[in-house]
Design a protein around this motif. Structure first.
Motif, PDB file in Angstrom:
ATOM      1  N   LEU A  47      10.608   6.008 -11.786  1.00  0.00           N
ATOM      2  CA  LEU A  47      10.281   6.716 -10.545  1.00  0.00           C
ATOM      3  C   LEU A  47      11.488   6.752  -9.608  1.00  0.00           C
ATOM      4  O   LEU A  47      11.758   7.771  -8.958  1.00  0.00           O
ATOM      5  CB  LEU A  47       9.087   6.058  -9.857  1.00  0.00           C
ATOM      6  CG  LEU A  47       7.749   6.221 -10.588  1.00  0.00           C
ATOM      7  CD1 LEU A  47       6.720   5.231 -10.055  1.00  0.00           C
ATOM      8  CD2 LEU A  47       7.244   7.645 -10.470  1.00  0.00           C
ATOM      9  N   GLN A  50      13.782   9.359 -10.717  1.00  0.00           N
ATOM     10  CA  GLN A  50      13.214  10.690 -10.481  1.00  0.00           C
ATOM     11  C   GLN A  50      13.263  11.087  -9.003  1.00  0.00           C
ATOM     12  O   GLN A  50      13.589  12.223  -8.685  1.00  0.00           O
ATOM     13  CB  GLN A  50      11.765  10.720 -10.977  1.00  0.00           C
ATOM     14  CG  GLN A  50      11.099  12.066 -10.817  1.00  0.00           C
ATOM     15  CD  GLN A  50       9.679  12.073 -11.373  1.00  0.00           C
ATOM     16  OE1 GLN A  50       9.227  11.118 -12.002  1.00  0.00           O
ATOM     17  NE2 GLN A  50       8.978  13.160 -11.144  1.00  0.00           N
ATOM     18  N   TYR A  51      12.928  10.166  -8.098  1.00  0.00           N
ATOM     19  CA  TYR A  51      12.749  10.518  -6.692  1.00  0.00           C
ATOM     20  C   TYR A  51      13.821   9.991  -5.729  1.00  0.00           C
ATOM     21  O   TYR A  51      14.042  10.578  -4.678  1.00  0.00           O
ATOM     22  CB  TYR A  51      11.391  10.008  -6.191  1.00  0.00           C
ATOM     23  CG  TYR A  51      10.205  10.658  -6.840  1.00  0.00           C
ATOM     24  CD1 TYR A  51       9.847  11.963  -6.546  1.00  0.00           C
ATOM     25  CD2 TYR A  51       9.430   9.957  -7.752  1.00  0.00           C
ATOM     26  CE1 TYR A  51       8.751  12.561  -7.133  1.00  0.00           C
ATOM     27  CE2 TYR A  51       8.325  10.546  -8.350  1.00  0.00           C
ATOM     28  CZ  TYR A  51       7.991  11.849  -8.046  1.00  0.00           C
ATOM     29  OH  TYR A  51       6.906  12.436  -8.631  1.00  0.00           O
ATOM     30  N   PHE A 109       6.192  10.832   0.314  1.00  0.00           N
ATOM     31  CA  PHE A 109       5.953  11.046  -1.112  1.00  0.00           C
ATOM     32  C   PHE A 109       4.466  10.988  -1.389  1.00  0.00           C
ATOM     33  O   PHE A 109       3.777  10.067  -0.956  1.00  0.00           O
ATOM     34  CB  PHE A 109       6.687   9.992  -1.946  1.00  0.00           C
ATOM     35  CG  PHE A 109       8.174  10.193  -1.946  1.00  0.00           C
ATOM     36  CD1 PHE A 109       8.762  11.039  -2.867  1.00  0.00           C
ATOM     37  CD2 PHE A 109       8.967   9.557  -1.004  1.00  0.00           C
ATOM     38  CE1 PHE A 109      10.139  11.238  -2.852  1.00  0.00           C
ATOM     39  CE2 PHE A 109      10.333   9.749  -0.986  1.00  0.00           C
ATOM     40  CZ  PHE A 109      10.925  10.600  -1.910  1.00  0.00           C
ATOM     41  N   SER A 110       3.983  11.970  -2.115  1.00  0.00           N
ATOM     42  CA  SER A 110       2.563  11.982  -2.464  1.00  0.00           C
ATOM     43  C   SER A 110       2.407  11.430  -3.884  1.00  0.00           C
ATOM     44  O   SER A 110       2.157  12.147  -4.838  1.00  0.00           O
ATOM     45  CB  SER A 110       1.981  13.391  -2.349  1.00  0.00           C
ATOM     46  OG  SER A 110       2.711  14.273  -3.178  1.00  0.00           O
ATOM     47  N   MET A 111       2.605  10.126  -3.964  1.00  0.00           N
ATOM     48  CA  MET A 111       2.454   9.424  -5.240  1.00  0.00           C
ATOM     49  C   MET A 111       1.173   8.608  -5.202  1.00  0.00           C
ATOM     50  O   MET A 111       0.640   8.311  -4.128  1.00  0.00           O
ATOM     51  CB  MET A 111       3.644   8.487  -5.469  1.00  0.00           C
ATOM     52  CG  MET A 111       4.962   9.186  -5.680  1.00  0.00           C
ATOM     53  SD  MET A 111       6.254   8.038  -6.244  1.00  0.00           S
ATOM     54  CE  MET A 111       6.898   7.458  -4.702  1.00  0.00           C
ATOM     55  N   LYS A 112       0.725   8.225  -6.357  1.00  0.00           N
ATOM     56  CA  LYS A 112      -0.446   7.352  -6.469  1.00  0.00           C
ATOM     57  C   LYS A 112      -0.075   5.959  -5.980  1.00  0.00           C
ATOM     58  O   LYS A 112       1.099   5.587  -5.951  1.00  0.00           O
ATOM     59  CB  LYS A 112      -0.912   7.275  -7.923  1.00  0.00           C
ATOM     60  CG  LYS A 112      -1.385   8.607  -8.461  1.00  0.00           C
ATOM     61  CD  LYS A 112      -1.726   8.500  -9.928  1.00  0.00           C
ATOM     62  CE  LYS A 112      -2.118   9.871 -10.457  1.00  0.00           C
ATOM     63  NZ  LYS A 112      -2.269   9.861 -11.907  1.00  0.00           N
ATOM     64  N   GLU A 115       2.044   4.003  -8.366  1.00  0.00           N
ATOM     65  CA  GLU A 115       3.414   4.497  -8.449  1.00  0.00           C
ATOM     66  C   GLU A 115       4.257   3.975  -7.285  1.00  0.00           C
ATOM     67  O   GLU A 115       5.395   3.548  -7.471  1.00  0.00           O
ATOM     68  CB  GLU A 115       3.431   6.022  -8.469  1.00  0.00           C
ATOM     69  CG  GLU A 115       2.862   6.610  -9.747  1.00  0.00           C
ATOM     70  CD  GLU A 115       2.715   8.118  -9.688  1.00  0.00           C
ATOM     71  OE1 GLU A 115       2.925   8.754 -10.740  1.00  0.00           O
ATOM     72  OE2 GLU A 115       2.398   8.670  -8.611  1.00  0.00           O
ATOM     73  N   ILE A 116       3.683   4.016  -6.085  1.00  0.00           N
ATOM     74  CA  ILE A 116       4.399   3.494  -4.917  1.00  0.00           C
ATOM     75  C   ILE A 116       4.642   1.997  -5.079  1.00  0.00           C
ATOM     76  O   ILE A 116       5.742   1.508  -4.822  1.00  0.00           O
ATOM     77  CB  ILE A 116       3.637   3.816  -3.616  1.00  0.00           C
ATOM     78  CG1 ILE A 116       3.712   5.327  -3.349  1.00  0.00           C
ATOM     79  CG2 ILE A 116       4.204   3.027  -2.439  1.00  0.00           C
ATOM     80  CD1 ILE A 116       2.898   5.805  -2.180  1.00  0.00           C
TER      81      ILE A 116
END
Length: 147
Positions: A47, A50-51, A109-112, A115-116
């Motif tokens: 992640l 990616q971000y 960030f609109s992560m689950k 994921e965060i």
């Protein structure tokens, strides 16, 4: 017949006590174990790449005057809730770290939740950092306060 009944009664008591001794305790909330943290680190690294890597760089050093470093800063190793909020809400204000001002806005960030938790666990345990893991439950709790 009486001897047979007494044997059955004793056997039943024995089984009752054995079962009582092997009863499992109530389920406790999961604390991050070595395996959970290792999994979070693997997912978190993916992640991060990616971000986050574009702004905070592969070494976590950031970009002078724009994007803050993630190396041993109070934002990374301090209050987990503040760090979680930054990912959930973004950050659009100048921040000072070690006497240097960073002014580039960070998007939300609109992560689950997991994921965060994973990416923050990765950041808090990479680049020379040694911080406690972030759990999905902690992220969920902070997210609930923002609604």
């Amino acid at each position: 017949m009486r001897k047979y009944s007494l044997t059955i009664a004793i056997a039943s008591l024995f089984i009752f006590f054995v079962q009582a001794q092997t009863k499992k305790p109530a389920v406790q909330p999961k604390k991050p174990t070595g395996t959970i943290v290792q999994t979070a680190m693997i997912h978190g690294k993916a992640l991060y790449l990616q971000y986050c890597v574009t702004c905070h760089q592969a070494d976590g050093g950031g970009v002078p005057n724009l994007n803050p470093p993630l190396i041993k800063t109070p934002y990374v190793l301090g209050d987990k809730k503040r760090l979680i909020k930054i990912l959930l809400q973004g950050l659009n204000e100048d921040i000072e770290i070690d006497g240097e001002i960073y002014s580039n806005a960070m998007p939300a960030f609109s992560m689950k939740d997991q994921e965060i938790a994973d990416v923050l666990t990765y950041v808090r345990n990479s680049f020379g950092n040694k911080g406690p893991a972030v759990t999905a439950a902690e992220v969920k709790s902070v997210r609930a306060t923002l609604k």
